[in-house]
Design a protein around this motif. Structure first.
Motif, PDB file in Angstrom:
ATOM      1  N   UNK A  89      37.508  54.233  46.712  1.00 48.41           N
ATOM      2  CA  UNK A  89      36.305  53.554  46.224  1.00 48.41           C
ATOM      3  C   UNK A  89      35.283  53.572  47.350  1.00 48.41           C
ATOM      4  N   UNK A  90      34.025  53.541  47.002  1.00 40.19           N
ATOM      5  CA  UNK A  90      32.985  53.558  48.034  1.00 40.19           C
ATOM      6  C   UNK A  90      32.773  52.192  48.660  1.00 40.19           C
ATOM      7  N   UNK A  91      33.002  51.121  47.913  1.00 44.12           N
ATOM      8  CA  UNK A  91      32.793  49.758  48.400  1.00 44.12           C
ATOM      9  C   UNK A  91      34.034  48.934  48.055  1.00 44.12           C
ATOM     10  N   UNK A  92      34.925  48.780  49.020  1.00 45.53           N
ATOM     11  CA  UNK A  92      36.207  48.112  48.785  1.00 45.53           C
ATOM     12  C   UNK A  92      36.031  46.666  48.332  1.00 45.53           C
ATOM     13  N   UNK A  93      35.190  45.913  49.015  1.00 47.92           N
ATOM     14  CA  UNK A  93      34.997  44.499  48.666  1.00 47.92           C
ATOM     15  C   UNK A  93      34.472  44.357  47.234  1.00 47.92           C
ATOM     16  N   UNK A  94      33.511  45.189  46.858  1.00 44.70           N
ATOM     17  CA  UNK A  94      32.949  45.120  45.510  1.00 44.70           C
ATOM     18  C   UNK A  94      33.996  45.522  44.461  1.00 44.70           C
ATOM     19  N   UNK A  95      34.792  46.541  44.761  1.00 40.19           N
ATOM     20  CA  UNK A  95      35.822  46.975  43.818  1.00 40.19           C
ATOM     21  C   UNK A  95      36.847  45.866  43.598  1.00 40.19           C
ATOM     22  N   UNK A  96      37.297  45.235  44.681  1.00 40.85           N
ATOM     23  CA  UNK A  96      38.280  44.158  44.563  1.00 40.85           C
ATOM     24  C   UNK A  96      37.680  42.982  43.794  1.00 40.85           C
ATOM     25  N   UNK A  97      36.435  42.640  44.102  1.00 38.74           N
ATOM     26  CA  UNK A  97      35.786  41.526  43.399  1.00 38.74           C
ATOM     27  C   UNK A  97      35.711  41.805  41.898  1.00 38.74           C
ATOM     28  N   UNK A  98      35.387  43.023  41.521  1.00 38.23           N
ATOM     29  CA  UNK A  98      35.304  43.367  40.094  1.00 38.23           C
ATOM     30  C   UNK A  98      36.677  43.276  39.436  1.00 38.23           C
ATOM     31  N   UNK A  99      37.692  43.797  40.096  1.00 35.24           N
ATOM     32  CA  UNK A  99      39.051  43.737  39.544  1.00 35.24           C
ATOM     33  C   UNK A  99      39.501  42.294  39.347  1.00 35.24           C
ATOM     34  N   UNK A 100      39.240  41.447  40.327  1.00 37.73           N
ATOM     35  CA  UNK A 100      39.623  40.036  40.211  1.00 37.73           C
ATOM     36  C   UNK A 100      38.844  39.353  39.090  1.00 37.73           C
ATOM     37  N   UNK A 101      37.550  39.688  38.966  1.00 34.09           N
ATOM     38  CA  UNK A 101      36.728  39.101  37.902  1.00 34.09           C
ATOM     39  C   UNK A 101      37.221  39.524  36.519  1.00 34.09           C
ATOM     40  N   UNK A 130      45.564  58.298  27.765  1.00 38.95           N
ATOM     41  CA  UNK A 130      45.275  58.946  29.046  1.00 38.95           C
ATOM     42  C   UNK A 130      43.769  58.994  29.286  1.00 38.95           C
ATOM     43  N   UNK A 131      43.403  58.673  30.523  1.00 41.64           N
ATOM     44  CA  UNK A 131      42.019  58.701  30.979  1.00 41.64           C
ATOM     45  C   UNK A 131      41.868  59.789  32.035  1.00 41.64           C
ATOM     46  N   UNK A 163      53.172  46.011  28.126  1.00 41.50           N
ATOM     47  CA  UNK A 163      53.776  45.462  26.912  1.00 41.50           C
ATOM     48  C   UNK A 163      52.765  45.459  25.774  1.00 41.50           C
ATOM     49  N   UNK A 164      51.495  45.199  26.094  1.00 38.32           N
ATOM     50  CA  UNK A 164      50.418  45.214  25.112  1.00 38.32           C
ATOM     51  C   UNK A 164      49.525  46.414  25.425  1.00 38.32           C
ATOM     52  N   UNK A 165      49.900  47.559  24.894  1.00 40.08           N
ATOM     53  CA  UNK A 165      49.214  48.808  25.222  1.00 40.08           C
ATOM     54  C   UNK A 165      47.751  48.798  24.797  1.00 40.08           C
ATOM     55  N   UNK A 166      47.446  48.198  23.648  1.00 31.71           N
ATOM     56  CA  UNK A 166      46.055  48.173  23.190  1.00 31.71           C
ATOM     57  C   UNK A 166      45.185  47.341  24.136  1.00 31.71           C
ATOM     58  N   UNK A 167      45.695  46.213  24.594  1.00 28.47           N
ATOM     59  CA  UNK A 167      44.946  45.392  25.550  1.00 28.47           C
ATOM     60  C   UNK A 167      44.771  46.133  26.865  1.00 28.47           C
ATOM     61  N   UNK A 168      45.798  46.843  27.309  1.00 28.78           N
ATOM     62  CA  UNK A 168      45.700  47.628  28.549  1.00 28.78           C
ATOM     63  C   UNK A 168      44.669  48.732  28.405  1.00 28.78           C
ATOM     64  N   UNK A 169      44.682  49.409  27.258  1.00 27.44           N
ATOM     65  CA  UNK A 169      43.693  50.475  27.005  1.00 27.44           C
ATOM     66  C   UNK A 169      42.279  49.909  27.094  1.00 27.44           C
ATOM     67  N   UNK A 170      42.048  48.778  26.468  1.00 26.58           N
ATOM     68  CA  UNK A 170      40.717  48.177  26.483  1.00 26.58           C
ATOM     69  C   UNK A 170      40.320  47.739  27.894  1.00 26.58           C
ATOM     70  N   UNK A 171      41.260  47.163  28.639  1.00 29.28           N
ATOM     71  CA  UNK A 171      40.978  46.682  29.997  1.00 29.28           C
ATOM     72  C   UNK A 171      40.607  47.846  30.904  1.00 29.28           C
ATOM     73  N   UNK A 172      41.397  48.921  30.851  1.00 31.10           N
ATOM     74  CA  UNK A 172      41.109  50.075  31.701  1.00 31.10           C
ATOM     75  C   UNK A 172      39.853  50.820  31.239  1.00 31.10           C
ATOM     76  N   UNK A 173      39.583  50.847  29.952  1.00 37.04           N
ATOM     77  CA  UNK A 173      38.338  51.464  29.471  1.00 37.04           C
ATOM     78  C   UNK A 173      37.135  50.710  30.033  1.00 37.04           C
ATOM     79  N   UNK A 188      37.142  48.839  32.848  1.00 36.14           N
ATOM     80  CA  UNK A 188      37.138  49.077  34.295  1.00 36.14           C
ATOM     81  C   UNK A 188      36.549  50.438  34.620  1.00 36.14           C
ATOM     82  N   UNK A 189      36.979  51.478  33.912  1.00 42.74           N
ATOM     83  CA  UNK A 189      36.589  52.849  34.221  1.00 42.74           C
ATOM     84  C   UNK A 189      35.254  53.253  33.610  1.00 42.74           C
ATOM     85  N   UNK A 190      34.820  52.539  32.589  1.00 37.74           N
ATOM     86  CA  UNK A 190      33.565  52.880  31.932  1.00 37.74           C
ATOM     87  C   UNK A 190      33.670  54.065  30.986  1.00 37.74           C
TER      88      UNK A 190
END
Length: 145
Positions: free
Chosen positions: A84-96, A45-46, A13-23, A25-27
């Motif tokens: 992902x190479x480290x599942x626990x770390x990836x999930x922790x980052x997403x939750x954070x 698109x990324x 619904x908020x495309x600009x916020x989604x773009x920033x969030x995924x940018x 996350x993905x670096x």
């Protein structure tokens, strides 16, 4: 018939916020965008991962069939899993970063090396992550000698 992953499409619904969030996350910033009516963006698109798969973010105004009934679409919908190479770390980052747990990390067959987890991003999409030995085998075969 199916040759490979072309694009994963997520809605917001908020495309600009989604773009920033995924940018964040993905670096990386999106490499492509499409303007929509009124001049505001309708699509970003990324390029993601070792094979530069496409992750598309689409303004929810253009979602086929209207708003989704539940995160990720209708119950029983598809979840795309990204290696992902480290599942626990990836999930922790997403939750954070504000995602919510959809499915906790789960081993898929004792000793197989397969494990999955999923989160609901702040925009209502389900994002799957996994450790997948098959992915690593394909990657090793594709590596230059």
């Amino acid at each position: 018939m199916l040759r490979g992953l072309a694009t994963i499409s997520l809605w917001a619904d908020d495309l600009e916020a989604a773009k920033d969030w995924y940018a964040e996350l993905l670096g990386v910033a999106p490499y492509f965008s499409v303007p929509g009516p009124g001049g505001r963006a309708a699509y970003y698109e990324f390029r993601v991962g070792d094979y530069e798969h496409e992750l598309g973010l689409i303004d929810a105004r253009f979602r086929p069939g209207g708003p989704a009934a539940a995160p990720g679409g209708a119950p029983g919908g598809v979840i795309a899993y990204w290696h992902v190479d480290d599942l626990e770390a990836a999930v922790a980052r997403l939750l954070a970063m504000g995602a919510r747990e959809h499915e906790k990390p789960t081993e898929r067959g004792e000793g197989t090396g397969f494990a999955t987890a999923s989160v609901t991003d702040p925009f209502g999409n389900v994002l799957g992550v996994m450790t997948n030995p098959h992915y690593l085998e394909v990657l090793a075969k594709a590596a230059p000698v």
